[in-house]
Each structure stands twice: as structure tokens, then as C-alpha cells.
Design a protein around this motif. Structure first.
Motif, PDB file in Angstrom:
ATOM      1  N   GLU A  41     149.271  77.478  85.662  1.00 23.62           N
ATOM      2  CA  GLU A  41     149.659  76.230  86.365  1.00 23.62           C
ATOM      3  C   GLU A  41     149.789  75.215  85.152  1.00 23.62           C
ATOM      4  O   GLU A  41     150.148  75.576  84.108  1.00 23.62           O
ATOM      5  CB  GLU A  41     148.677  75.991  87.391  1.00 23.62           C
ATOM      6  N   LYS A  42     149.007  73.906  85.627  1.00 29.08           N
ATOM      7  CA  LYS A  42     149.209  72.860  84.464  1.00 29.08           C
ATOM      8  C   LYS A  42     148.101  72.951  83.439  1.00 29.08           C
ATOM      9  O   LYS A  42     146.834  72.929  83.363  1.00 29.08           O
ATOM     10  CB  LYS A  42     149.038  71.578  85.251  1.00 29.08           C
ATOM     11  N   THR A  43     148.829  72.816  82.273  1.00 28.46           N
ATOM     12  CA  THR A  43     147.986  72.593  80.853  1.00 28.46           C
ATOM     13  C   THR A  43     148.446  71.471  80.237  1.00 28.46           C
ATOM     14  O   THR A  43     149.555  71.145  80.077  1.00 28.46           O
ATOM     15  CB  THR A  43     148.189  73.928  80.095  1.00 28.46           C
ATOM     16  N   VAL A  44     147.327  70.829  79.638  1.00 26.92           N
ATOM     17  CA  VAL A  44     147.739  69.560  78.763  1.00 26.92           C
ATOM     18  C   VAL A  44     147.194  69.408  77.407  1.00 26.92           C
ATOM     19  O   VAL A  44     146.024  70.038  77.484  1.00 26.92           O
ATOM     20  CB  VAL A  44     147.066  68.379  79.554  1.00 26.92           C
ATOM     21  N   TYR A  45     147.890  69.173  76.435  1.00 25.66           N
ATOM     22  CA  TYR A  45     147.399  69.188  75.059  1.00 25.66           C
ATOM     23  C   TYR A  45     147.688  67.697  74.244  1.00 25.66           C
ATOM     24  O   TYR A  45     148.768  67.117  74.710  1.00 25.66           O
ATOM     25  CB  TYR A  45     148.603  69.860  74.244  1.00 25.66           C
ATOM     26  N   GLU A  46     146.880  67.293  73.998  1.00 24.05           N
ATOM     27  CA  GLU A  46     146.929  65.906  73.109  1.00 24.05           C
ATOM     28  C   GLU A  46     146.293  65.871  71.732  1.00 24.05           C
ATOM     29  O   GLU A  46     145.125  66.395  71.267  1.00 24.05           O
ATOM     30  CB  GLU A  46     146.175  64.898  74.024  1.00 24.05           C
ATOM     31  N   GLY A  47     147.039  65.034  70.917  1.00 21.80           N
ATOM     32  CA  GLY A  47     146.509  65.054  69.544  1.00 21.80           C
ATOM     33  C   GLY A  47     147.323  64.014  68.752  1.00 21.80           C
ATOM     34  O   GLY A  47     148.072  63.357  69.331  1.00 21.80           O
ATOM     35  N   ARG A  48     146.975  63.897  67.457  1.00 24.57           N
ATOM     36  CA  ARG A  48     147.792  63.106  66.575  1.00 24.57           C
ATOM     37  C   ARG A  48     149.062  63.763  66.366  1.00 24.57           C
ATOM     38  O   ARG A  48     149.149  64.640  65.839  1.00 24.57           O
ATOM     39  CB  ARG A  48     146.971  62.961  65.316  1.00 24.57           C
ATOM     40  N   GLY A  49     150.164  63.223  66.899  1.00 28.32           N
ATOM     41  CA  GLY A  49     151.559  63.572  66.431  1.00 28.32           C
ATOM     42  C   GLY A  49     152.019  63.591  65.300  1.00 28.32           C
ATOM     43  O   GLY A  49     153.324  64.137  65.092  1.00 28.32           O
ATOM     44  N   ALA A  50     151.444  62.910  64.274  1.00 27.32           N
ATOM     45  CA  ALA A  50     152.087  62.630  62.810  1.00 27.32           C
ATOM     46  C   ALA A  50     150.876  62.257  62.042  1.00 27.32           C
ATOM     47  O   ALA A  50     149.847  62.098  62.273  1.00 27.32           O
ATOM     48  CB  ALA A  50     153.031  61.679  62.995  1.00 27.32           C
ATOM     49  N   GLY A  51     151.410  61.999  60.743  1.00 24.73           N
ATOM     50  CA  GLY A  51     150.497  61.628  59.649  1.00 24.73           C
ATOM     51  C   GLY A  51     150.054  62.807  58.795  1.00 24.73           C
ATOM     52  O   GLY A  51     150.250  64.026  59.126  1.00 24.73           O
ATOM     53  N   GLU A  52     149.319  62.233  57.552  1.00 23.20           N
ATOM     54  CA  GLU A  52     149.091  63.185  56.712  1.00 23.20           C
ATOM     55  C   GLU A  52     148.212  64.572  57.120  1.00 23.20           C
ATOM     56  O   GLU A  52     148.552  65.543  57.008  1.00 23.20           O
ATOM     57  CB  GLU A  52     148.654  62.563  55.621  1.00 23.20           C
ATOM     58  N   GLY A  53     147.098  64.038  57.471  1.00 24.10           N
ATOM     59  CA  GLY A  53     145.895  65.102  57.957  1.00 24.10           C
ATOM     60  C   GLY A  53     146.458  65.820  59.045  1.00 24.10           C
ATOM     61  O   GLY A  53     146.456  67.193  58.835  1.00 24.10           O
ATOM     62  N   PRO A  54     146.921  65.293  60.116  1.00 28.70           N
ATOM     63  CA  PRO A  54     147.057  66.174  61.275  1.00 28.70           C
ATOM     64  C   PRO A  54     148.473  67.214  61.065  1.00 28.70           C
ATOM     65  O   PRO A  54     148.475  68.249  61.399  1.00 28.70           O
ATOM     66  CB  PRO A  54     147.816  65.113  62.414  1.00 28.70           C
ATOM     67  N   THR A  55     149.429  66.729  60.273  1.00 27.84           N
ATOM     68  CA  THR A  55     150.744  67.455  60.140  1.00 27.84           C
ATOM     69  C   THR A  55     150.358  68.366  59.258  1.00 27.84           C
ATOM     70  O   THR A  55     150.816  69.606  59.250  1.00 27.84           O
ATOM     71  CB  THR A  55     151.707  66.578  59.727  1.00 27.84           C
TER      72      THR A  55
END
Ligand SMILES: NC(=O)c1ccc[n+]([C@@H]2O[C@H](COP(=O)([O-])OP(=O)(O)OC[C@H]3O[C@@H](n4cnc5c(N)ncnc54)[C@H](OP(=O)(O)O)[C@@H]3O)[C@@H](O)[C@H]2O)c1
Length: 435
Positions: A294-308
Motif C-alpha cells: 500500500e502507501k509508503t512515504v519517504y522524506e529527506g534532503r533532496g540535494a546539497g553536498e552531504g545528502p547527495t
């Protein structure tokens, strides 16, 4: 321990620098997880003399990154240059042709050439890892192709561009116009000097095409995406959205329908109870519906040095472990060619903002047009000129929301409304997303 994985990094800008930092700082931890050490052997960028705030003196420098793809002491190329063609494409092709796997954060390259590159990788027993190309630090490609592998995906959608989300969030908080907030985003480094890829929805579309291929096992089809950006969103629409219990977000939406694959990038009114409505600033979020999970949701930083860079290094760990998950979840030959669903067939509720001359009969003409097109009105607000935006002198705002209806009917109705002499401005029409 096994032989080290030897890495050549092309591009030492925001992401490339981050990758070097992570590998230096967390090297032992990463080696333990990967089962062998991951060692940088080569680096390349445009300018050798730039101080990048990290010690790179131990790595061999290449003026031309394509030469690095030929080096004997490089097992995997990390392409962090960018652009769908040019040096990034030449580098990717050369790396694969010379037996080196590829890790990239380059969504433009993958959206346009991913299938051809993946076919070469498969033929040669190599891999391409691209988790950093979609939603930065959120491991969404791995979540779909590994974690949700048991499911038939029904839809995948989300906020995939941090720049647009930052601009819309700031517009909402400050009441300022798009242009003002864009200027500020450029000063703060959240938007490029040429912001068109972001604000016109192209970047979101690149990412959506990749997500759709991985989710549905369909061939990449960037050209079928209906793309609309956020330039036309005004502070008034943001205010009316708030009043109606919604927020405006730029969404990339892909759905597998009975008629084919529906892929769009468009600003939408998202109901405040939907988790995407609470995703603000430069954050990204993705919602995936699978038939069993069913439904799953993912969230976080979409850009930038560390996350990418975090996603790039996780992909390197995959390569070091010998993980050969197909690039788009299934081998290229098994990707199906889904027809593009007819755009007008979409059923949704819509928001219509009409600025009209304040004269008798105007609302009646609008509602009559809607009724002729079998569109049922859910709510209707009318605001006088003082309460309206003030963007254009005179006129009143008529704000309508519809019950679920076909997009084609709304399009026809809007065309007719645009023929009314009482209309003062181009109408704004936004799809409403409830859950
Ligand atoms: N920034 C993010 O938050 C983010 C997030 C997700 C994905 N990405 C993707 O990651 C990739 C890199 O983005 P970025 O933000 O790190 O870009 P960036 O800061 O502009 O860095 C680009 C790097 O590529 C180098 N370069 C450019 N042309 C070159 C050439 N002809 N030969 C060799 N090197 C060349 C530049 O060299 P110089 O430094 O010497 O100029 C620079 O080091 C892009 O595909 C981007 O879409 C970025």
C-alpha cells in the motif's frame, strides 16, 4: 580483506567534494560495510588549482576525465559533472566500454541516455548505480527496486526539486511574489544563475522518468511527460490554497492506468492532511503505492553536498559488494513500452481561479459553462477587489473547486470561459491532490 575498490571521481564541485570528504572521514566504517576498502585513485575537474577545502594531494589528477576511464588503477567511475551530453556522456560511455562500472548523480544523462548505457553495462557484466540522481539523500531507487520488489507499483509521485519547494515555501511564508523569492534563492545559492531547469519543471521530469521506469518496469519515456513549472504561481493562489486547506507544491506524478502510463510534472494543490503538504524548504518526499505494501512515504534532503554524496557513497558500497541489481529494476530487454495515457482522461478535482469584471451575470455564465461540461462545483468563493491580490486593478476573484471530473472537461470549460469578455486575466487551473 578483499582487494580495494579503486574509484575515479570526475567532478569535484558540490557533490564530488562531498564524496571525497565522506570517503576520507568514514573510510573504515564504509570498508567494514562494503567488505573491502573504497579508495580514490583518480580525480578530475575543470580547474586543478581550485581550493576545494579537502586534501586531494594523494590522488592522481586527470585534466581530461575521459582519460581516467582508461586508467588501469580505476575500477569504477563516479560521474559528478552533469549535463545530458558532452563530457559526462563521453565519460560514461568510455567507462563502460572499458569494463568500469558507473556511479552517477546525473539525472539528465540517465533520463536521456540511461537505457543505452544500461544495455552496455548489462552486456559487459557491469553496473550503473544512480540513487543520487533522484531525490538526493533519499534512497528511493533502492527502496523501490529492492525493498518493494514484491509489489506491482500503482503510482509514484512526490516533491523532487528542492529549489521549487524552497521558493513555494518562502512565497507561502512571506506572501512575496515568485520573482522576488527566486532572486533571494539565487543569492543564497539554492537556485542556479539559470534557474529554468528547476523552475520550469525539467529537473523534476528527469527524475520522474527514472522513478517511473524503476517503479513500473517500463522503458524510460521522458518525452511523454507533460511538464509545467511554477513561474505562474502567484501569492494570491497560495493564499486561496491556504484558505481552502491546501498548499501548492510542484509534484512529479506517474501512474500506471488501464490506458497506459500517465506522467506529469505540475504544480498541484495538496491537501494539508497529505504528508507531502508538510514537506517544506529544500526537502524532497516521494510517495509510492504498491499493491501489497500500500502507501509508503519517504522524506529527506533532496540535494546539497552531504545528502547527495551520501547516496553516491552508498552506491559505491553496492558496487564494492558486487550488487548487480538491474539499473531499472529489471534488465533492459524486459522493460516494457507502455503507451502514454491520454492526458484528458485523468479524473481529479480542480481549483480554478478566475479574475473577472464585477458585473451582473458573470458568475451565472461561468457556472453555466461548467454545467454544460458536466462539471460539478464543490465550492465557490468570491472576493472583491480589495481582498483580491491587487495584481491587476479592478475585477473580482472567483475561486471554484470541482468535484472529481475529467481533465478534458475542465480544459474545454476553461477555453469557453476564456472567451467571456468579463475575464480580466488568464485563469489559473490546478489539480487538487487529496491523499
Ligand atoms: N548539487 C546537488 O545538490 C545535486 C543533487 C543531486 C544531483 N546532483 C547532480 O550531481 C552532478 C554534479 O552536481 P554539482 O552540484 O556537484 O555540480 P558543480 O558543483 O557544478 O560541479 C561540477 C563539477 O564538474 C566539473 N566539470 C565541469 N565540466 C568539466 C569538464 N569538462 N571536465 C572535467 N570536469 C568538469 C567542475 O569542475 P570545476 O570545479 O573545476 O569547475 C566541477 O568540479 C550533476 O549531474 C547534478 O545534477 C547535484
Amino acid at each position: 580483506m578483499n582487494k580495494p575498490l579503486r574509484v575515479g571521481i570526475a567532478g569535484l564541485g558540490t557533490v564530488g567534494r562531498g564524496v571525497v570528504k565522506i570517503l576520507q572521514q568514514n573510510g573504515a566504517l564504509i570498508a567494514a560495510r562494503a567488505g573491502r576498502s573504497i579508495e580514490i585513485t583518480g580525480i578530475s575537474a575543470r580547474s586543478r588549482g581550485t581550493d576545494r577545502g579537502v586534501d586531494m594531494s594523494g590522488y592522481r589528477w586527470y585534466d581530461n576525465p575521459v582519460d581516467m576511464a582508461l586508467a588501469d588503477d580505476v575500477d569504477v567511475i563516479v560521474e559528478l559533472i552533469g549535463g545530458s551530453d558532452g563530457v559526462a556522456k563521453a565519460l560514461a560511455e568510455t567507462a563502460l566500454a572499458h569494463g568500469k562500472s558507473l556511479v552517477t548523480a546525473n539525472k539528465a544523462l540517465i533520463a536521456h541516455h540511461g537505457m543505452a548505457l544500461a544495455a552496455v553495462a548489462e552486456e559487459k557484466g557491469l553496473t550503473i548505480r544512480l540513487d543520487a540522481a533522484v531525490a538526493g539523500g533519499i534512497p528511493i531507487i533502492k527502496a523501490i527496486s529492492d525493498g518493494l520488489a514484491a509489489n506491482r507499483c500503482e503510482s509514484v509521485f512526490g516533491i523532487l526539486n528542492g529549489t521549487c519547494n524552497y521558493i513555494l515555501t518562502q512565497m507561502e511564508r512571506s506572501g512575496r511574489a515568485f520573482g522576488d523569492v527566486l532572486d533571494e534563492a539565487q543569492r543564497l545559492g539554492y537556485a542556479e544563475a539559470d534557474p529554468s531547469f528547476d523552475v520550469d519543471g525539467i529537473d523534476t521530469a528527469h527524475k520522474l522518468s527514472i522513478l517511473a521506469a524503476v517503479s513500473f518496469g517500463t522503458a524510460l519515456d521522458f518525452d511523454s511527460i507533460a511538464i509545467e513549472g511554477i513561474r505562474k504561481i502567484s501569492p494570491v493562489d497560495i493564499r486561496y490554497a491556504e484558505e481552502l486547506g491546501y498548499r501548492i507544491k510542484l509534484l512529479g506524478i506517474a501512474r500506471m492506468t488501464a490506458d497506459g502510463l500517465d506522467q506529469r510534472v505540475q504544480p498541484c494543490m495538496v491537501k494539508k492532511s497529505n504528508p507531502l503538504a508538510a514537506v517544506n524548504d529544500v526537502f524532497n518526499a516521494v510517495v509510492v503505492h504498491g499493491d501489497f505494501v500500500e502507501k509508503t512515504v519517504y522524506e529527506g534532503r533532496g540535494a546539497g553536498e552531504g545528502p547527495t554524496a551520501s547516496a553516491v557513497v552508498a552506491d559505491l558500497v553496492d558496487v564494492a559488494r558486487g550488487n548487480r541489481t538491474p539499473v531499472f529494476s529489471v534488465p533492459v530487454a524486459a522493460l516494457t513500452k507502455a503507451p502514454a495515457a491520454a492526458r484528458d482522461a485523468l479524473r481529479a478535482s480542480f481549483y480554478l481561479h478566475l479574475r473577472v469584471v464585477d458585473e451582473p451575470g458573470v458568475i451565472a455564465s461561468i457556472t453555466e459553462i461548467l454545467s454544460t461540461e458536466q462539471i460539478s462545483i464543490d465550492s465557490l468563493l468570491q472576493r472583491g477587489s480589495e481582498e483580491a491580490s491587487g495584481a491587476s486593478e479592478g475585477g473580482i476573484d472567483v475561486i471554484l473547486t470541482t468535484h472529481e471530473t475529467e481533465e478534458g472537461a475542465v480544459r474545454k470549460a476553461v477555453l469557453k470561459i476564456m472567451g467571456l469578455t468579463s475575464l480580466v486575466e488568464q485563469p489559473t487551473v490546478l489539480r487538487m491532490v487529496k491523499n
